[in-house]
Design a protein around this motif. Sequence first.
Motif, PDB file in Angstrom:
ATOM      1  N   PHE A 167      66.279  84.307  26.716  1.00  0.00           N
ATOM      2  CA  PHE A 167      65.292  85.210  26.108  1.00  0.00           C
ATOM      3  C   PHE A 167      64.642  84.486  24.932  1.00  0.00           C
ATOM      4  CE2 PHE A 167      69.422  86.015  24.245  1.00  0.00           C
ATOM      5  CZ  PHE A 167      69.194  86.088  22.884  1.00  0.00           C
ATOM      6  N   TYR A 168      63.327  84.695  24.782  1.00  0.00           N
ATOM      7  CA  TYR A 168      62.600  84.032  23.699  1.00  0.00           C
ATOM      8  C   TYR A 168      61.284  84.753  23.458  1.00  0.00           C
ATOM      9  CZ  TYR A 168      60.327  82.011  27.808  1.00  0.00           C
ATOM     10  OH  TYR A 168      59.685  81.849  29.018  1.00  0.00           O
ATOM     11  N   GLU A 169      60.740  84.563  22.263  1.00  0.00           N
ATOM     12  CA  GLU A 169      59.465  85.171  21.897  1.00  0.00           C
ATOM     13  C   GLU A 169      58.339  84.167  22.127  1.00  0.00           C
ATOM     14  OE1 GLU A 169      58.885  88.302  20.813  1.00  0.00           O
ATOM     15  OE2 GLU A 169      61.012  88.810  21.009  1.00  0.00           O
ATOM     16  N   LYS A 170      57.279  84.614  22.750  1.00  0.00           N
ATOM     17  CA  LYS A 170      56.109  83.763  22.942  1.00  0.00           C
ATOM     18  C   LYS A 170      54.869  84.638  22.980  1.00  0.00           C
ATOM     19  CE  LYS A 170      54.358  79.991  25.851  1.00  0.00           C
ATOM     20  NZ  LYS A 170      54.484  78.895  24.874  1.00  0.00           N
ATOM     21  N   GLU A 171      53.939  84.370  22.048  1.00  0.00           N
ATOM     22  CA  GLU A 171      52.665  85.060  21.980  1.00  0.00           C
ATOM     23  C   GLU A 171      52.821  86.584  21.975  1.00  0.00           C
ATOM     24  OE1 GLU A 171      50.190  83.499  25.055  1.00  0.00           O
ATOM     25  OE2 GLU A 171      50.196  81.475  24.212  1.00  0.00           O
ATOM     26  N   GLY A 172      53.751  87.032  21.122  1.00  0.00           N
ATOM     27  CA  GLY A 172      53.891  88.463  20.910  1.00  0.00           C
ATOM     28  C   GLY A 172      54.693  89.216  21.950  1.00  0.00           C
ATOM     29  N   ARG A 173      55.289  88.493  22.891  1.00  0.00           N
ATOM     30  CA  ARG A 173      56.075  89.151  23.932  1.00  0.00           C
ATOM     31  C   ARG A 173      57.448  88.506  24.039  1.00  0.00           C
ATOM     32  NH1 ARG A 173      55.354  89.018  29.549  1.00  0.00           N
ATOM     33  NH2 ARG A 173      53.645  87.542  29.451  1.00  0.00           N
ATOM     34  N   THR A 174      58.479  89.330  24.283  1.00  0.00           N
ATOM     35  CA  THR A 174      59.806  88.792  24.545  1.00  0.00           C
ATOM     36  C   THR A 174      59.900  88.445  26.019  1.00  0.00           C
ATOM     37  OG1 THR A 174      60.787  90.172  22.826  1.00  0.00           O
ATOM     38  CG2 THR A 174      62.282  89.202  24.435  1.00  0.00           C
ATOM     39  N   ARG A 175      60.284  87.209  26.303  1.00  0.00           N
ATOM     40  CA  ARG A 175      60.403  86.748  27.690  1.00  0.00           C
ATOM     41  C   ARG A 175      61.879  86.659  28.051  1.00  0.00           C
ATOM     42  NH1 ARG A 175      55.144  84.746  28.349  1.00  0.00           N
ATOM     43  NH2 ARG A 175      53.997  85.439  26.522  1.00  0.00           N
TER      44      ARG A 175
END
Length: 583
Positions: A394-402
């Motif tokens: 899990f990680y944050e990228k461009e305002g979304r949690t992936r």
Amino acid sequence: MPQSNSYIPFVPDNAPFSADQRAWLNGFLAGMFSERPGEAVEETPAVKATILFGSQTGNAEALAGQAAKQLKSSGVEATVVDMDAYSTDKITEEENLVLVSSTYGDGEPPDNAAGLHSFLMDEGAPRLEKTSFAVFGLGDTSYPEFCKCAKDFDGRLETLGAKRLVDRVDADVEFEEPFEGWIQSLGSALASSAPTETVVAPEVSAETEVAEAYGKKNPFPAKVLQNLNLNKEGSAKETRHVSLSLEGSGLEYEVGDALAVIPLNNEKLVNDLIARLELDPKGEVMGADGASKSLEEALRSDFEITNVTKKLAEAVAASNGSESLLTLIENKKAFDEYCWGRDLLDLVTDYPVQFANGEALVSILKKLNHRLYSISSSPEAHPSEVHVTVARVFYEKEGRTRFGVCSDFLSLAPEGSEVMVYTHANKNFRPPEDLSQDAIMIGPGTGIAPFRAFMEDRIAKEASGRNWLFFGDQKCATDFLYRDTLEQWFKDGKLQRLDTAFSRDQKEKIYVQDRMREQGAELFAWLEGGASFFVCGDASRMAKDVDLALHEIIAEHGKMSEDEASGYVKKLKSEKHYQRDVY
């Protein structure tokens, strides 16, 4: 001299008979048309083919065996050889050379194919004008260097003068259908070169194959028995220990094998994607299994939506006519950087596209494939169960949690729920058969998984060989996976050596390869005493760093040159004393 019939008729596989009926008829025909007792038979040499496999997880090895079986039914004398065990001195004598190879890491050959790959790519490789060849590649289109090893072999053999029997096939994760087409074409090509007198007859066995009730084509719904977070509070990670029941499945495994898990895509991602594309979630589409279902159901269970591949981007560009996307695709470096960490929702947000309906969308998507996890249990210790160790991505990228597709799915699977699974054999990663042999195991992070299984198995079998484990992660207080178990084994004398490396517990980062170098003299002494060396974990960095450290340790403490140390490692690999399960 009397001569028997030169041709024994047989019932082909596609004839409208059951397996039992076909076996009985073939046996009857073989008996009727074979020579009578006492009659001599003039034999005509069969077409010969050597099938070499390069395999990291066992798929290529299994296909090589299947290829041999099918070619033999076409009258071809086929021999299967591990690339690592193949004597390159024989290569100029080969009549027909068939290569089945996977690719791993950043386009690298499998461990057992590295030697042959290096030999053929060398400037001094021999000319092969007398040899005909065929190549089948296994890979995953989610990775940029798709089937690179097979492509390397194919191109190099042609450059060395070998004649192509059939075109190379590069197969994605679902390789069964393309393999069947390829092997049939190869069988025809080889059979056409056979002398007309050659006897063509299938092997007839009194036994018929019985399909497994559960397997790749029919995954088993395994009940979740336990789902625990192995990390302590305050950790930056989440690593799950998931125990599953195999009761009643008939599925078996050995330590070193993997568990294939059929995941479901994240529900929120599916809903957000459908909303972005303004499609009807209840609209009917054809699923990857050929069945009609709603778009939301198909995107949840049937199709890959978390990876952006070149093929997918090209399909979107073809739909929206975006010149900027086409320009990005043409720049490999820029495109690879764009794809990292992005999913289909990102792609259609950055390059808006309008699909006529859900069917138009799913038609450009690839099937959602299984994920493989190294099994972290021994059937000796846990009958009718299988355990896996899963790092939740899990990680944050461009305002979304992936989230990682399968790691998220497994991490959230509640106890009592069911997960579709099957076991996947990996014959290239096994603990020493000789229970008196020592084992050195390098398993940082979730790389600990198979070594938990190794230890359980060796303890259950009362192995007398010593065990040495190198484990590493970020922080000792929060990330020491299976700490109580490992320390108890060490206390009880089951684990003779336990070396740990926690990279964030001090100013300078320390990794398992650093601990290896610190213990270099002892490690080399174990190798000299016949110990096997095992590595599990990240292929792109950790495995390479560990391999470099191993070479340096052997050179330093064995007082060898770089070339001599390299030869020492190659010998370890050829004797199966150096095995890796890397991904």
